[in-house]
Design an enzyme around this catalytic site. Sequence first.
Site, mmCIF file in Angstrom:
data_model
loop_
_atom_site.group_PDB
_atom_site.id
_atom_site.type_symbol
_atom_site.label_atom_id
_atom_site.label_comp_id
_atom_site.label_asym_id
_atom_site.label_seq_id
_atom_site.Cartn_x
_atom_site.Cartn_y
_atom_site.Cartn_z
ATOM 1 N N GLY A 1 -3.160 7.200 -2.510
ATOM 2 C CA GLY A 1 -2.318 8.119 -3.264
ATOM 3 C C GLY A 1 -2.957 9.480 -3.312
ATOM 4 C CE1 TYR B 1 -6.020 7.950 -7.912
ATOM 5 C CE2 TYR B 1 -4.771 5.906 -8.089
ATOM 6 C CZ TYR B 1 -5.340 7.014 -8.686
ATOM 7 O OH TYR B 1 -5.246 7.187 -10.028
ATOM 8 C CD GLU C 1 -2.813 2.325 5.054
ATOM 9 O OE1 GLU C 1 -3.843 1.650 5.199
ATOM 10 O OE2 GLU C 1 -2.715 3.217 4.197
ATOM 11 C CG ASP D 1 21.009 0.572 10.048
ATOM 12 O OD1 ASP D 1 20.206 0.021 10.819
ATOM 13 O OD2 ASP D 1 20.805 1.677 9.518
ATOM 14 C CE LYS E 1 17.703 2.097 12.717
ATOM 15 N NZ LYS E 1 18.894 2.533 11.986
#
Length: 516
Positions: free
Chosen positions: A55, A83, A175, A231, A372
């Site tokens: 963060g 963080y 990540e 979608d 997605k």
Amino acid sequence: MQQVPIVILDFGSQYTQLIARRLREVGVYCEIYPYFEDIEKIEAKKPQGIIFSGGPASVYDPDAPRVDRAIYELGLPILGICYGMQLITVDFGGQVIRALQHEYGKAKLYLDPVHGHISPLFDGTKDGQIVWMSHSDKVEKLPEGFVRIAHTDNSPYAAIANEERQIYALQFHPEVSHSEEGTKILENFARKICGITSKWDMGHFAKEQIQKIRKRVGSDKVLCALSGGVDSSVVTALLYEAIGDQLIPVFVDNGLLREGERQKVEHVFKNMLQVPLITIDGKEKFLEALKGVTDPEQKRKIIGHTFIELFDEEAKKHKDVKYLAQGTLYPDVIESVSVKGPSETIKSHHNVGGLPDWMQFELIEPLRELFKDEVRKLGLELGLPREMVYRHPFPGPGLAIRILGEVTPEALELVRKADTILLEEIKAHGLYEKLWQSFAVLLNVKSVGVMGDKRTYENTVALRIVESSDGMTATFAHIPHDLLEHISNRIINEVDGINRVVYDITSKPPGTIEWE
Ligand code: XMP
């Protein structure tokens, strides 16, 4: 309610969604909640582990985001990132300092054995692996009970742990794709430390959703608007699988689609999947409404209203419709719940399909939990062709915003032909799936040229080819000049009415992807 094996608490990092994506890629289901989520709600998800994201705040800021300390009493393994690490350090009595310089970029991570063993967090990863750093504050003094499990040249405490309490913390960002073995580290946390064995994949997801939808809908009817985009196509296929003919799928052909698009959509849904698709031919109506209009926002509004008018007309023909199915995705959900503090990026929605309040339906949003790329996998699982599932985004207002100035049948024909050639070449050169979007824009600029011995005074087309991961930012693609030349020659030779092709070399920001 579904169990959520890993709960990620969001402290506002731009990378929070990536943590979830990496874990899901390796089959670990997880969800993101704001850092201030009620502890009872978290417990109700029956998590087996918790991750604190990074963060932008500094832990000693007066309004720094903190967690309910009861979270530490749940007895669950915790992994803090950046963080999250600093927060754990301070909460357990250690110390954090502001580094003189923001450390940003790659660093080599050296693993430190504790009692002769490397931490299980790093199982199967190598000493000296590259990790991605992006922080200002760093841990100065370890809290009691914690030891260092890895360091870099700049950060003596690049990773720390209290193995007894199963609390782990990383200074770097596993990540981010620049962290070579980051996914493996996250997977180790989930599988080796939290003991998660369940495997999340789209086959399971589809089965679960189909059951849920059947239960909820009963014998009622569900309306859905199919645009042909990824979608809405996946929503339609999923619902049809679940409730068959109780689904009323409506496809509005607004006459602003690309070459052959209506036929493709009809072929996939009517012929391949046997879905009783209702196509509304709105071409004339849209063109009439757009006559003389040149302002982009005005175009969007008119297209939106005309769509709703036609959709509503069709909806009124059907009795007992209780639900409306929509293709809302997880990033939209997270962005709308994490407003107080978390994720700093704010996406502007410009979808034209939003329905007015007087269309009273309950919403079914079966993709609310998916990213997605997961929606794409689900589409393949449901039998949609790869070409449909991996297609580039196409804006709701269609070619109308790719024709600068007035939308006329002649302009539509020109932009369609140029666009078809561009896409043919991009696909033939194996570039399509590497790009975010590639399309032609018809400019309201005429210029002089020569063809044979004749002077021409015709239209200009701009090629817009961009790379992006989410459409929020984009860079123009470095397409080989030979290919650009070939595309330009083909367009000028094959499309009567175009005598100049230019390449758009603007990135976003400061440009937008579309020209209008
Ligand atoms: P911009 O042009 O804002 O586009 O950089 C970002 C992404 O959004 C798409 N886009 C739209 N999509 N309705 C849509 O459904 C719209 O009015 C609209 N305008 C832009 C664009 O194609 C790109 O993927």
